[in-house]
Design a protein around this motif. Structure first.
Motif, PDB file in Angstrom:
ATOM      1  N   PRO A  49       0.819  -1.209   0.000  1.00 19.52           N
ATOM      2  CA  PRO A  49       0.000   0.000   0.000  1.00 19.52           C
ATOM      3  C   PRO A  49       0.856   1.263   0.000  1.00 19.52           C
ATOM      4  O   PRO A  49       1.995   1.248   0.464  1.00 19.52           O
ATOM      5  CB  PRO A  49      -0.799  -0.117   1.300  1.00 19.52           C
ATOM      6  N   ASP A  50       0.287   2.327  -0.515  1.00 22.31           N
ATOM      7  CA  ASP A  50       0.971   3.621  -0.440  1.00 22.31           C
ATOM      8  C   ASP A  50       1.015   4.066   1.017  1.00 22.31           C
ATOM      9  O   ASP A  50       0.010   3.997   1.729  1.00 22.31           O
ATOM     10  CB  ASP A  50       0.233   4.674  -1.266  1.00 22.31           C
ATOM     11  N   GLY A  71      14.617   3.805  -5.418  1.00 21.81           N
ATOM     12  CA  GLY A  71      14.615   2.945  -4.247  1.00 21.81           C
ATOM     13  C   GLY A  71      15.229   3.702  -3.081  1.00 21.81           C
ATOM     14  O   GLY A  71      16.205   4.447  -3.258  1.00 21.81           O
ATOM     15  N   LEU A  72      14.642   3.536  -1.920  1.00 16.99           N
ATOM     16  CA  LEU A  72      15.144   4.186  -0.718  1.00 16.99           C
ATOM     17  C   LEU A  72      15.208   3.184   0.420  1.00 16.99           C
ATOM     18  O   LEU A  72      14.384   2.269   0.496  1.00 16.99           O
ATOM     19  CB  LEU A  72      14.214   5.336  -0.293  1.00 16.99           C
ATOM     20  N   GLN A  73      16.163   3.377   1.285  1.00 15.02           N
ATOM     21  CA  GLN A  73      16.199   2.631   2.532  1.00 15.02           C
ATOM     22  C   GLN A  73      15.788   3.603   3.622  1.00 15.02           C
ATOM     23  O   GLN A  73      16.408   4.650   3.788  1.00 15.02           O
ATOM     24  CB  GLN A  73      17.595   2.092   2.812  1.00 15.02           C
ATOM     25  N   LEU A  74      14.708   3.272   4.334  1.00 11.91           N
ATOM     26  CA  LEU A  74      14.255   4.096   5.436  1.00 11.91           C
ATOM     27  C   LEU A  74      14.672   3.440   6.738  1.00 11.91           C
ATOM     28  O   LEU A  74      14.477   2.237   6.939  1.00 11.91           O
ATOM     29  CB  LEU A  74      12.727   4.250   5.415  1.00 11.91           C
ATOM     30  N   VAL A 116      12.124   0.684   0.249  1.00 13.83           N
ATOM     31  CA  VAL A 116      10.859   1.130  -0.325  1.00 13.83           C
ATOM     32  C   VAL A 116      11.087   1.700  -1.714  1.00 13.83           C
ATOM     33  O   VAL A 116      12.211   2.020  -2.096  1.00 13.83           O
ATOM     34  CB  VAL A 116      10.184   2.198   0.577  1.00 13.83           C
ATOM     35  N   ARG A 117       9.992   1.851  -2.455  1.00 12.68           N
ATOM     36  CA  ARG A 117      10.028   2.552  -3.741  1.00 12.68           C
ATOM     37  C   ARG A 117       9.333   3.886  -3.556  1.00 12.68           C
ATOM     38  O   ARG A 117       8.223   3.956  -3.032  1.00 12.68           O
ATOM     39  CB  ARG A 117       9.344   1.753  -4.838  1.00 12.68           C
ATOM     40  N   ARG A 129       6.120   2.836  -1.194  1.00 14.80           N
ATOM     41  CA  ARG A 129       5.575   1.484  -1.026  1.00 14.80           C
ATOM     42  C   ARG A 129       6.683   0.596  -0.473  1.00 14.80           C
ATOM     43  O   ARG A 129       7.825   0.695  -0.918  1.00 14.80           O
ATOM     44  CB  ARG A 129       5.093   0.904  -2.356  1.00 14.80           C
ATOM     45  N   GLY A 130       6.322  -0.270   0.468  1.00 15.93           N
ATOM     46  CA  GLY A 130       7.284  -1.226   1.002  1.00 15.93           C
ATOM     47  C   GLY A 130       7.444  -1.176   2.508  1.00 15.93           C
ATOM     48  O   GLY A 130       8.298  -1.864   3.055  1.00 15.93           O
ATOM     49  N   LEU A 131       6.620  -0.394   3.193  1.00 16.22           N
ATOM     50  CA  LEU A 131       6.757  -0.286   4.643  1.00 16.22           C
ATOM     51  C   LEU A 131       5.986  -1.382   5.372  1.00 16.22           C
ATOM     52  O   LEU A 131       5.076  -1.999   4.827  1.00 16.22           O
ATOM     53  CB  LEU A 131       6.291   1.096   5.112  1.00 16.22           C
ATOM     54  N   ASP A 132       6.352  -1.589   6.624  1.00 21.61           N
ATOM     55  CA  ASP A 132       5.712  -2.615   7.448  1.00 21.61           C
ATOM     56  C   ASP A 132       5.627  -2.176   8.910  1.00 21.61           C
ATOM     57  O   ASP A 132       5.691  -2.989   9.814  1.00 21.61           O
ATOM     58  CB  ASP A 132       6.473  -3.938   7.339  1.00 21.61           C
ATOM     59  N   CYS A 133       5.481  -0.876   9.152  1.00 18.97           N
ATOM     60  CA  CYS A 133       5.489  -0.365  10.527  1.00 18.97           C
ATOM     61  C   CYS A 133       4.163   0.301  10.890  1.00 18.97           C
ATOM     62  O   CYS A 133       3.342   0.602  10.034  1.00 18.97           O
ATOM     63  CB  CYS A 133       6.638   0.612  10.723  1.00 18.97           C
ATOM     64  N   VAL A 134       4.001   0.549  12.165  1.00 19.27           N
ATOM     65  CA  VAL A 134       2.807   1.188  12.708  1.00 19.27           C
ATOM     66  C   VAL A 134       2.796   2.667  12.323  1.00 19.27           C
ATOM     67  O   VAL A 134       3.839   3.325  12.289  1.00 19.27           O
ATOM     68  CB  VAL A 134       2.798   1.038  14.252  1.00 19.27           C
TER      69      VAL A 134
END
Length: 150
Positions: A49-50, A71-74, A116-117, A129-134
């Motif tokens: 999801p966005d 591409g980014l690393q957060l 993430v992209r 897109r690509g996150l998995d956090c609260v």
């Protein structure tokens, strides 16, 4: 996770009385998830999801050179995670593993990393897109990352 909850087989460590370093939160992350249990295990930079990364405006100039599709690393701070577990039972089945052998948010320094992209960039707001956090998670850093070709 309730900070008082310890699952069968888990082990705690005594935390030091003082901290070694300070961090600056450079923004906040907005995702569809309000509870840790809702978060996916690993994000999907292509089909996830966005999500929005709201950068503190003082850091906006640091985004120069980023474009949609990058591409980014957060790096972010899992501020709701406990920090004293050394053995964990992530599936709550009594099977334990060491904290450094799993990707649990419960760790001495709850720093997470997601690749993430970048979908769009509007001022200090990045849609990724690509996150998995609260939602509401504090942002520590943004780094360029080469994504595998789709």
């Amino acid at each position: 996770m309730d900070t008082a909850e310890v699952r069968a087989g888990e082990e705690l460590a005594d935390l030091p009385a003082t901290r070694d370093a300070g961090l600056i939160f450079i923004g906040r992350i907005e995702t569809p998830w309000t509870l840790r249990a809702e978060c996916p295990r690993g994000g999907d930079a292509e089909h996830g999801p966005d999500c929005r990364v709201i950068l503190d405006p003082r850091w906006q100039a640091a985004l120069k050179g980023l474009t949609a599709g990058d591409g980014l690393q957060l790096l972010y701070w899992m501020d709701r995670a406990r920090r004293d577990l050394v053995l964990q039972s992530p599936r709550n089945d009594g099977q334990t593993l060491g904290t450094f052998a799993i990707r649990s948010p419960c760790r001495p320094n709850p720093i997470a990393s997601s690749v993430v992209r970048l979908m769009t960039l509007d001022g200090p707001c990045l849609v990724v897109r690509g996150l998995d956090c609260v939602s509401g998670t504090p942002l520590l850093d943004i780094k360029p990352h080469r994504l595998n070709p789709a």
